[in-house]
Design a protein around this motif. Structure first.
Motif, PDB file in Angstrom:
ATOM      1  N   LYS A 175       0.858  -1.181   0.000  1.00 58.56           N
ATOM      2  CA  LYS A 175       0.000   0.000   0.000  1.00 58.56           C
ATOM      3  C   LYS A 175       0.902   1.242   0.000  1.00 58.56           C
ATOM      4  O   LYS A 175       2.029   1.164   0.509  1.00 58.56           O
ATOM      5  CB  LYS A 175      -0.849   0.037   1.279  1.00 58.56           C
ATOM      6  CG  LYS A 175      -1.832  -1.104   1.399  1.00 58.56           C
ATOM      7  CD  LYS A 175      -2.543  -1.024   2.751  1.00 58.56           C
ATOM      8  CE  LYS A 175      -3.412  -2.249   2.976  1.00 58.56           C
ATOM      9  NZ  LYS A 175      -3.985  -2.312   4.333  1.00 58.56           N
ATOM     10  N   PRO A 176       0.420   2.383  -0.486  1.00 59.03           N
ATOM     11  CA  PRO A 176       1.206   3.606  -0.320  1.00 59.03           C
ATOM     12  C   PRO A 176       1.539   3.792   1.164  1.00 59.03           C
ATOM     13  O   PRO A 176       0.669   3.619   2.024  1.00 59.03           O
ATOM     14  CB  PRO A 176       0.270   4.695  -0.842  1.00 59.03           C
ATOM     15  CG  PRO A 176      -0.615   3.972  -1.819  1.00 59.03           C
ATOM     16  CD  PRO A 176      -0.821   2.587  -1.242  1.00 59.03           C
ATOM     17  N   GLY A 177       2.784   4.091   1.460  1.00 52.98           N
ATOM     18  CA  GLY A 177       3.218   4.207   2.857  1.00 52.98           C
ATOM     19  C   GLY A 177       3.640   2.859   3.444  1.00 52.98           C
ATOM     20  O   GLY A 177       4.108   2.801   4.583  1.00 52.98           O
ATOM     21  N   LEU A 219      16.445  -0.964  -5.225  1.00 57.58           N
ATOM     22  CA  LEU A 219      15.265  -0.534  -4.454  1.00 57.58           C
ATOM     23  C   LEU A 219      14.801   0.838  -4.943  1.00 57.58           C
ATOM     24  O   LEU A 219      13.600   1.072  -5.138  1.00 57.58           O
ATOM     25  CB  LEU A 219      15.599  -0.472  -2.956  1.00 57.58           C
ATOM     26  CG  LEU A 219      15.642  -1.820  -2.228  1.00 57.58           C
ATOM     27  CD1 LEU A 219      16.349  -1.698  -0.889  1.00 57.58           C
ATOM     28  CD2 LEU A 219      14.226  -2.369  -2.028  1.00 57.58           C
ATOM     29  N   ALA A 220      15.751   1.728  -5.155  1.00 60.11           N
ATOM     30  CA  ALA A 220      15.398   3.085  -5.612  1.00 60.11           C
ATOM     31  C   ALA A 220      14.762   3.005  -7.004  1.00 60.11           C
ATOM     32  O   ALA A 220      13.759   3.678  -7.276  1.00 60.11           O
ATOM     33  CB  ALA A 220      16.643   3.965  -5.620  1.00 60.11           C
ATOM     34  N   LYS A 221      15.326   2.152  -7.862  1.00 54.23           N
ATOM     35  CA  LYS A 221      14.784   2.011  -9.225  1.00 54.23           C
ATOM     36  C   LYS A 221      13.346   1.484  -9.189  1.00 54.23           C
ATOM     37  O   LYS A 221      12.506   1.852 -10.009  1.00 54.23           O
ATOM     38  CB  LYS A 221      15.682   1.043 -10.008  1.00 54.23           C
ATOM     39  CG  LYS A 221      15.457   1.057 -11.491  1.00 54.23           C
ATOM     40  CD  LYS A 221      16.547   0.279 -12.182  1.00 54.23           C
ATOM     41  CE  LYS A 221      15.951  -0.679 -13.189  1.00 54.23           C
ATOM     42  NZ  LYS A 221      16.755  -1.839 -13.448  1.00 54.23           N
ATOM     43  N   ALA A 222      13.050   0.619  -8.210  1.00 52.98           N
ATOM     44  CA  ALA A 222      11.684   0.081  -8.100  1.00 52.98           C
ATOM     45  C   ALA A 222      10.719   1.122  -7.542  1.00 52.98           C
ATOM     46  O   ALA A 222       9.510   0.916  -7.563  1.00 52.98           O
ATOM     47  CB  ALA A 222      11.693  -1.162  -7.208  1.00 52.98           C
ATOM     48  N   GLY A 223      11.242   2.250  -7.014  1.00 52.82           N
ATOM     49  CA  GLY A 223      10.374   3.324  -6.515  1.00 52.82           C
ATOM     50  C   GLY A 223      10.441   3.550  -5.009  1.00 52.82           C
ATOM     51  O   GLY A 223       9.797   4.450  -4.486  1.00 52.82           O
ATOM     52  N   PHE A 224      11.225   2.720  -4.298  1.00 53.43           N
ATOM     53  CA  PHE A 224      11.264   2.826  -2.832  1.00 53.43           C
ATOM     54  C   PHE A 224      12.018   4.078  -2.374  1.00 53.43           C
ATOM     55  O   PHE A 224      12.935   4.548  -3.051  1.00 53.43           O
ATOM     56  CB  PHE A 224      11.936   1.589  -2.224  1.00 53.43           C
ATOM     57  CG  PHE A 224      11.062   0.363  -2.238  1.00 53.43           C
ATOM     58  CD1 PHE A 224      10.079   0.196  -1.264  1.00 53.43           C
ATOM     59  CD2 PHE A 224      11.199  -0.609  -3.217  1.00 53.43           C
ATOM     60  CE1 PHE A 224       9.261  -0.924  -1.277  1.00 53.43           C
ATOM     61  CE2 PHE A 224      10.387  -1.736  -3.236  1.00 53.43           C
ATOM     62  CZ  PHE A 224       9.407  -1.896  -2.261  1.00 53.43           C
ATOM     63  N   PRO A 272       6.525   5.348  -1.002  1.00 52.46           N
ATOM     64  CA  PRO A 272       6.053   6.689  -0.615  1.00 52.46           C
ATOM     65  C   PRO A 272       4.530   6.744  -0.478  1.00 52.46           C
ATOM     66  O   PRO A 272       3.807   6.083  -1.224  1.00 52.46           O
ATOM     67  CB  PRO A 272       6.552   7.569  -1.759  1.00 52.46           C
ATOM     68  CG  PRO A 272       7.752   6.847  -2.260  1.00 52.46           C
ATOM     69  CD  PRO A 272       7.436   5.381  -2.133  1.00 52.46           C
ATOM     70  N   ALA A 273       4.071   7.551   0.483  1.00 48.73           N
ATOM     71  CA  ALA A 273       2.639   7.567   0.811  1.00 48.73           C
ATOM     72  C   ALA A 273       1.791   8.093  -0.340  1.00 48.73           C
ATOM     73  O   ALA A 273       0.676   7.633  -0.557  1.00 48.73           O
ATOM     74  CB  ALA A 273       2.416   8.418   2.059  1.00 48.73           C
ATOM     75  N   SER A 274       2.322   9.069  -1.092  1.00 49.98           N
ATOM     76  CA  SER A 274       1.541   9.588  -2.212  1.00 49.98           C
ATOM     77  C   SER A 274       2.163   9.047  -3.480  1.00 49.98           C
ATOM     78  O   SER A 274       2.890   9.739  -4.171  1.00 49.98           O
ATOM     79  CB  SER A 274       1.602  11.108  -2.216  1.00 49.98           C
ATOM     80  OG  SER A 274       2.968  11.478  -2.224  1.00 49.98           O
ATOM     81  N   CYS A 275       1.857   7.802  -3.748  1.00 52.96           N
ATOM     82  CA  CYS A 275       2.603   7.149  -4.812  1.00 52.96           C
ATOM     83  C   CYS A 275       1.695   6.374  -5.733  1.00 52.96           C
ATOM     84  O   CYS A 275       0.868   5.590  -5.290  1.00 52.96           O
ATOM     85  CB  CYS A 275       3.593   6.193  -4.165  1.00 52.96           C
ATOM     86  SG  CYS A 275       4.674   5.508  -5.371  1.00 52.96           S
ATOM     87  N   CYS A 276       1.886   6.561  -7.038  1.00 57.15           N
ATOM     88  CA  CYS A 276       1.070   5.784  -7.967  1.00 57.15           C
ATOM     89  C   CYS A 276       1.914   4.746  -8.700  1.00 57.15           C
ATOM     90  O   CYS A 276       1.387   3.835  -9.307  1.00 57.15           O
ATOM     91  CB  CYS A 276       0.412   6.702  -8.967  1.00 57.15           C
ATOM     92  SG  CYS A 276       1.588   7.778  -9.756  1.00 57.15           S
TER      93      CYS A 276
END
Ligand SMILES: C[S@@+](CC[C@H](N)C(=O)[O-])C[C@H]1O[C@@H](n2cnc3c(N)ncnc32)[C@H](O)[C@@H]1O
Length: 282
Positions: A175-177, A219-224, A272-276
């Motif tokens: 989930k976001p967050g 991890l960063a590339k995956a969006g974390f 990230p909490a606001s993440c799509c």
């Protein structure tokens, strides 16, 4: 069979055998070759507190094949949904299920039928109900997008031949967050290729562990975000001496190239909490 499938089959076979050993009253211990019968190896032994192991069936503890204790280090709250990637005999799933309580849920995901059978048996013995074991691969998680609060894993991501895909899937189902809180083997600093291969064989990392900076990069590339790697156990050349000697390696000669470079680590990251998706989080 391509290389990725070949690695997967080797892993499945190895852990299938480990599950059968536990079922027949033996130890789960395995590396590239079986470790000591008593499983007093420096990787899997003494990872859990007595207060944790006393709360679950002994067979679940005997089946433990991790290299850390993600349930002790992860923040888990009442009512949350937890997913354990590569849940094996189920130790971390059962411990998480207790932590999140009856209003929460713990999923275990594993691809090896013998391990799933063992996990189901351990769940039955434990009487813990807020648990579900899923059959599948961590590269294709059989859960919907944005459905999990916390992903844990214990020494499994290093076994995947497609770690980018595993991390993308983890990101998708969180989930976001949501939080990723996994134990894994990482390496730190340059090691000659042959030495690296022998050491990783000892640790049981068939597909190869990542360098710490590579793990962070993937991890960063995956969006974390909020990525942190904390060493929990650094392996000593003496830990691996018997195994390496058996492989024909001159242990004293390679010792300086190994010291401080192979470790189990606790890896944290957040979606990230606001993440799509990975692209709009970066
Ligand atoms: C090192 S054991 C760890 C088991 C458990 N996490 C523990 O701490 O005892 C690895 C487990 O991951 C599973 N596994 C390995 N690669 C997998 C994959 N690509 N997809 C699903 N399960 C996998 C194996 O079947 C095995 O049960």
């Amino acid at each position: 069979m391509n290389l990725k499938e070949d690695v997967k089959e080797q892993v499945r076979e190895k852990y299938g055998q480990a599950a059968l050993r536990v079922k027949s009253g033996g130890s789960s211990c395995c590396g590239a070759t079986p470790r000591s019968i008593a499983c007093a190896d420096p990787i899997t032994s003494n990872l859990y507190e007595a207060s944790q192991t006393s709360a679950i069936p002994e067979e679940a503890v005997l089946a433990s094949l991790g290299c850390g204790n993600p349930t002790a280090l992860a923040q888990l709250h009442t009512g949350e949904t937890v997913l354990d990637l590569g849940s094996g005999g189920g130790i971390d799933v059962l411990l998480s299920a207790r932590r999140v309580g009856p209003t929460g849920k713990a999923y275990g995901l594993d691809m090896t039928d013998e391990m799933l059978a063992l996990a189901h048996e351990n769940q039955r013995k434990s009487g813990i109900e807020n648990v579900e074991f899923l059959r599948g691969e961590i590269e294709n998680i059989p859960l919907p997008d944005n459905s999990v609060d916390v992903i844990i894993s214990n020494c499994v991501i290093n076994l995947s031949a497609d770690k980018d895909r595993v991390l993308r899937e983890a990101f998708r189902v969180l989930k976001p967050g949501g939080r990723l809180a996994v134990s894994d083997v990482v390496t730190r600093g340059e090691v000659p290729a042959g030495v690296r291969q022998n050491m990783l064989l000892w640790v049981g990392c068939i597909a190869g562990a990542l360098e710490e900076y590579e793990y962070v990069g993937k991890l960063a590339k995956a969006g974390f975000a909020g990525i942190d790697v904390e060493p929990t156990r650094v392996y000593n050349i003496e830990d691996a001496r018997a195994f390496l000697t058996g492989q024909g390696v001159d242990v004293d000669a390679i010792a300086p190239q190994v010291e401080g470079k192979f470790m189990s680590a606790f890896i944290r990251a957040t979606k990230p909490a606001s993440c799509c998706g990975p692209s709009c989080c970066s």
